[in-house]
Design a protein around this motif. Structure first.
Motif, PDB file in Angstrom:
ATOM      1  N   ILE A  71      -2.209   0.048   1.763  1.00  0.00           N
ATOM      2  CA  ILE A  71      -1.445   0.594   0.633  1.00  0.00           C
ATOM      3  C   ILE A  71      -1.314   2.108   0.763  1.00  0.00           C
ATOM      4  CG2 ILE A  71      -1.457   0.931  -1.884  1.00  0.00           C
ATOM      5  CD1 ILE A  71      -0.719  -1.916  -0.948  1.00  0.00           C
ATOM      6  N   GLN A  72      -2.373   2.787   1.165  1.00  0.00           N
ATOM      7  CA  GLN A  72      -2.310   4.240   1.347  1.00  0.00           C
ATOM      8  C   GLN A  72      -1.280   4.620   2.401  1.00  0.00           C
ATOM      9  OE1 GLN A  72      -6.377   5.212   2.251  1.00  0.00           O
ATOM     10  NE2 GLN A  72      -6.959   5.419   0.107  1.00  0.00           N
ATOM     11  N   LEU A  74       1.349   2.835   3.383  1.00  0.00           N
ATOM     12  CA  LEU A  74       2.681   2.567   2.836  1.00  0.00           C
ATOM     13  C   LEU A  74       3.106   3.676   1.875  1.00  0.00           C
ATOM     14  CD1 LEU A  74       2.574  -1.277   2.170  1.00  0.00           C
ATOM     15  CD2 LEU A  74       4.086  -0.087   3.767  1.00  0.00           C
ATOM     16  N   ALA A  75       2.163   4.144   1.083  1.00  0.00           N
ATOM     17  CA  ALA A  75       2.467   5.219   0.136  1.00  0.00           C
ATOM     18  C   ALA A  75       2.844   6.503   0.869  1.00  0.00           C
ATOM     19  CB  ALA A  75       1.272   5.458  -0.791  1.00  0.00           C
ATOM     20  N   ALA A  78       6.389   5.895   1.887  1.00  0.00           N
ATOM     21  CA  ALA A  78       7.306   5.741   0.759  1.00  0.00           C
ATOM     22  C   ALA A  78       7.578   7.044   0.018  1.00  0.00           C
ATOM     23  CB  ALA A  78       6.756   4.697  -0.209  1.00  0.00           C
ATOM     24  N   ALA A 133       9.043   0.450   2.737  1.00  0.00           N
ATOM     25  CA  ALA A 133       7.715   0.785   2.230  1.00  0.00           C
ATOM     26  C   ALA A 133       7.683   0.700   0.710  1.00  0.00           C
ATOM     27  CB  ALA A 133       7.294   2.179   2.707  1.00  0.00           C
ATOM     28  N   LEU A 134       8.723   1.197   0.061  1.00  0.00           N
ATOM     29  CA  LEU A 134       8.793   1.102  -1.397  1.00  0.00           C
ATOM     30  C   LEU A 134       8.868  -0.358  -1.852  1.00  0.00           C
ATOM     31  CD1 LEU A 134      11.226   4.055  -2.130  1.00  0.00           C
ATOM     32  CD2 LEU A 134       8.844   3.866  -2.914  1.00  0.00           C
ATOM     33  N   LEU A 137       5.411  -1.914  -1.512  1.00  0.00           N
ATOM     34  CA  LEU A 137       4.537  -1.422  -2.585  1.00  0.00           C
ATOM     35  C   LEU A 137       4.910  -2.057  -3.920  1.00  0.00           C
ATOM     36  CD1 LEU A 137       4.250   2.375  -1.703  1.00  0.00           C
ATOM     37  CD2 LEU A 137       2.417   0.678  -1.647  1.00  0.00           C
ATOM     38  N   HIS A 140       3.616  -5.517  -4.022  1.00  0.00           N
ATOM     39  CA  HIS A 140       2.171  -5.488  -4.223  1.00  0.00           C
ATOM     40  C   HIS A 140       1.839  -5.284  -5.702  1.00  0.00           C
ATOM     41  CE1 HIS A 140      -2.056  -4.594  -3.670  1.00  0.00           C
ATOM     42  NE2 HIS A 140      -1.872  -3.467  -4.335  1.00  0.00           N
ATOM     43  N   LEU A 141       2.624  -4.460  -6.368  1.00  0.00           N
ATOM     44  CA  LEU A 141       2.383  -4.185  -7.778  1.00  0.00           C
ATOM     45  C   LEU A 141       2.967  -5.251  -8.695  1.00  0.00           C
ATOM     46  CD1 LEU A 141       3.116  -0.351  -7.704  1.00  0.00           C
ATOM     47  CD2 LEU A 141       0.886  -1.473  -7.880  1.00  0.00           C
TER      48      LEU A 141
END
Length: 168
Positions: A71-72, A74-75, A78, A133-134, A137, A140-141
């Motif tokens: 996740i980090q 990808l962030a 993004a 990437a967005l 994410l 995931h959320l």
């Protein structure tokens, strides 16, 4: 746990595909429908599912790869501001770009050409796919659901009237 179940666990860890793991582990499936059923049955067995969870935890610890780290990364992709990475005047990478900013770079190409009028440099800096990437994410959320999940505890009464007409 049997030797064949242990083999299923090892095969499952390759691609997390229960159908293919059942086939590779030597279960006699006959067709992919039956292999899928066998794979799902094996995943439901407590010793098999516990062995899979334990092996995944050990692999995560050994490799340092876990959900937080993914996740980090990808962030970083993004939320990068390209102006903090690329010098817009000459398409070079900025000297003051941070490690987080640099993580978004997919590739860098530098081509130097000599000609009659002198030499020139052609640069290409490609960034990783920010939209992808967005999207990952967001999934995931739980922001982008393709299906509606309903979890309710209520009574439902359905009345069906055959041959009756409410129009009068």
């Amino acid at each position: 746990m049997t030797a064949k179940q242990q083999r299923f666990v090892e095969e499952y860890l390759i691609d997390l595909n229960a159908t293919q793991a059942a086939i590779r582990a030597g279960y006699k499936a006959g067709n992919s429908q039956r292999a899928s059923e066998i794979g799902n049955e094996l995943l439901q067995k407590t010793p098999v599912s516990e062995a899979i969870q334990q092996a995944m935890a050990e692999r995560s610890k050994r490799t340092g790869i876990n959900q937080d780290r993914v996740i980090q990364e990808l962030a970083r992709i993004a939320f990068v501001n390209p102006q903090k990475v690329i010098n817009s005047e000459d398409a070079s990478i900025r000297a003051d770009a941070t490690e987080d900013d640099l993580a978004c770079i997919q590739s860098v190409k530098v081509k130097t050409m000599d000609g009659e009028k002198g030499s020139s440099v052609e640069r290409e800096v490609r960034l990783n796919d920010k939209m992808r990437a967005l999207e990952l994410l967001g999934k995931h959320l739980g922001m982008f659901k393709d299906k509606v999940e309903l979890d309710t505890d209520m009574d439902l009464n359905i009345t069906i009237n055959y041959g009756e007409d409410d129009s009068g």
